[in-house]
Design a protein around this motif. Structure first.
Motif, PDB file in Angstrom:
ATOM      1  N   ILE A 144      -0.708  16.121  -4.279  1.00  0.00           N
ATOM      2  CA  ILE A 144      -0.846  15.438  -5.565  1.00  0.00           C
ATOM      3  C   ILE A 144      -2.205  14.743  -5.566  1.00  0.00           C
ATOM      4  N   VAL A 145      -2.964  14.900  -6.655  1.00  0.00           N
ATOM      5  CA  VAL A 145      -4.309  14.329  -6.729  1.00  0.00           C
ATOM      6  C   VAL A 145      -4.482  13.581  -8.048  1.00  0.00           C
ATOM      7  N   PHE A 146      -4.987  12.346  -7.939  1.00  0.00           N
ATOM      8  CA  PHE A 146      -5.345  11.524  -9.090  1.00  0.00           C
ATOM      9  C   PHE A 146      -6.862  11.358  -9.038  1.00  0.00           C
ATOM     10  N   PRO A 147      -7.623  12.242  -9.708  1.00  0.00           N
ATOM     11  CA  PRO A 147      -9.077  12.233  -9.557  1.00  0.00           C
ATOM     12  C   PRO A 147      -9.759  10.948 -10.018  1.00  0.00           C
ATOM     13  N   ARG A 148      -9.341  10.404 -11.147  1.00  0.00           N
ATOM     14  CA  ARG A 148      -9.995   9.181 -11.646  1.00  0.00           C
ATOM     15  C   ARG A 148      -9.815   8.015 -10.693  1.00  0.00           C
ATOM     16  N   ALA A 149      -8.621   7.868 -10.163  1.00  0.00           N
ATOM     17  CA  ALA A 149      -8.342   6.769  -9.233  1.00  0.00           C
ATOM     18  C   ALA A 149      -8.802   7.107  -7.818  1.00  0.00           C
ATOM     19  N   MET A 150      -9.174   8.366  -7.582  1.00  0.00           N
ATOM     20  CA  MET A 150      -9.569   8.855  -6.260  1.00  0.00           C
ATOM     21  C   MET A 150      -8.462   8.596  -5.236  1.00  0.00           C
ATOM     22  N   VAL A 151      -7.269   9.027  -5.598  1.00  0.00           N
ATOM     23  CA  VAL A 151      -6.096   8.902  -4.736  1.00  0.00           C
ATOM     24  C   VAL A 151      -5.511  10.296  -4.518  1.00  0.00           C
ATOM     25  N   VAL A 152      -5.231  10.598  -3.244  1.00  0.00           N
ATOM     26  CA  VAL A 152      -4.559  11.859  -2.925  1.00  0.00           C
ATOM     27  C   VAL A 152      -3.264  11.539  -2.185  1.00  0.00           C
ATOM     28  N   VAL A 153      -2.264  12.377  -2.406  1.00  0.00           N
ATOM     29  CA  VAL A 153      -0.963  12.198  -1.769  1.00  0.00           C
ATOM     30  C   VAL A 153      -0.611  13.481  -1.021  1.00  0.00           C
ATOM     31  N   PHE A 154      -0.252  13.317   0.245  1.00  0.00           N
ATOM     32  CA  PHE A 154       0.256  14.429   1.034  1.00  0.00           C
ATOM     33  C   PHE A 154       1.738  14.190   1.282  1.00  0.00           C
TER      34      PHE A 154
ATOM     35  N   VAL B  10      -5.091  20.714  -4.998  1.00  0.00           N
ATOM     36  CA  VAL B  10      -6.500  20.919  -5.337  1.00  0.00           C
ATOM     37  C   VAL B  10      -7.208  21.590  -4.159  1.00  0.00           C
ATOM     38  N   LYS B  11      -7.635  22.813  -4.375  1.00  0.00           N
ATOM     39  CA  LYS B  11      -8.197  23.624  -3.289  1.00  0.00           C
ATOM     40  C   LYS B  11      -9.579  23.164  -2.849  1.00  0.00           C
ATOM     41  N   THR B  12     -10.262  22.396  -3.675  1.00  0.00           N
ATOM     42  CA  THR B  12     -11.612  21.955  -3.321  1.00  0.00           C
ATOM     43  C   THR B  12     -11.606  20.748  -2.388  1.00  0.00           C
ATOM     44  N   LEU B  13     -10.456  20.151  -2.158  1.00  0.00           N
ATOM     45  CA  LEU B  13     -10.361  19.006  -1.243  1.00  0.00           C
ATOM     46  C   LEU B  13      -9.750  19.457   0.082  1.00  0.00           C
TER      47      LEU B  13
END
Length: 135
Positions: free
Chosen positions: A52-62, A43-46
């Motif tokens: 990996i991005v889970f927007p509803r849970a507000m979790v990001v994975v690097f 997701v380029k806006t973050l």
């Protein structure tokens, strides 16, 4: 230790290294998808363009490469030329800055090292699943 390649050869070799959709990323995403999890990629806006991005849970994975993000950097830093020491240290500083911004703005940040996925992708996927279900 001197580099055995010319600067042009080294540059060509390093240019071929992928920044997105690396094998460790694909392996982890496949496991998460198999478990029924749906997500966005890069997701380029973050900050840091999380893998990996889970927007509803507000979790990001690097998914961090051991070399590029300096896993246990203090142990092998001295073996590198100043250019690479500076490059990797810059990556680590940027990673910390992005981590702080994401955490400050309510995101849960999960960092998974390349070697962890190679060792046990199931355990890595378990970490992500737990984080997405807790929120």
């Amino acid at each position: 230790m001197a580099d055995v390649m010319t600067p042009a050869q080294r540059s060509a070799l390093m240019a071929r290294i992928r920044g997105v959709d690396t094998k460790p990323e694909r392996v982890l995403r496949s496991e998460l998808h198999r478990r029924g999890l749906r997500f966005f990629k890069h997701v380029k806006t973050l900050p840091g363009r999380p893998d990996i991005v889970f927007p509803r849970a507000m979790v990001v994975v690097f998914v961090d490469g051991d070399f590029w993000h300096g896993y246990q950097f203090h142990r092998w830093k001295a073996k590198l030329t100043p250019f690479w020491q500076e490059k990797i240290e810059g990556n680590r500083i940027r990673d910390r800055r992005n981590f702080r911004w994401l955490r400050t703005n309510g995101w849960t940040v999960i960092r998974i090292w390349e070697h962890e996925i190679k060792l046990d992708v199931t355990a890595c996927a378990d970490r992500v699943c737990c984080a997405t279900k807790d929120r």
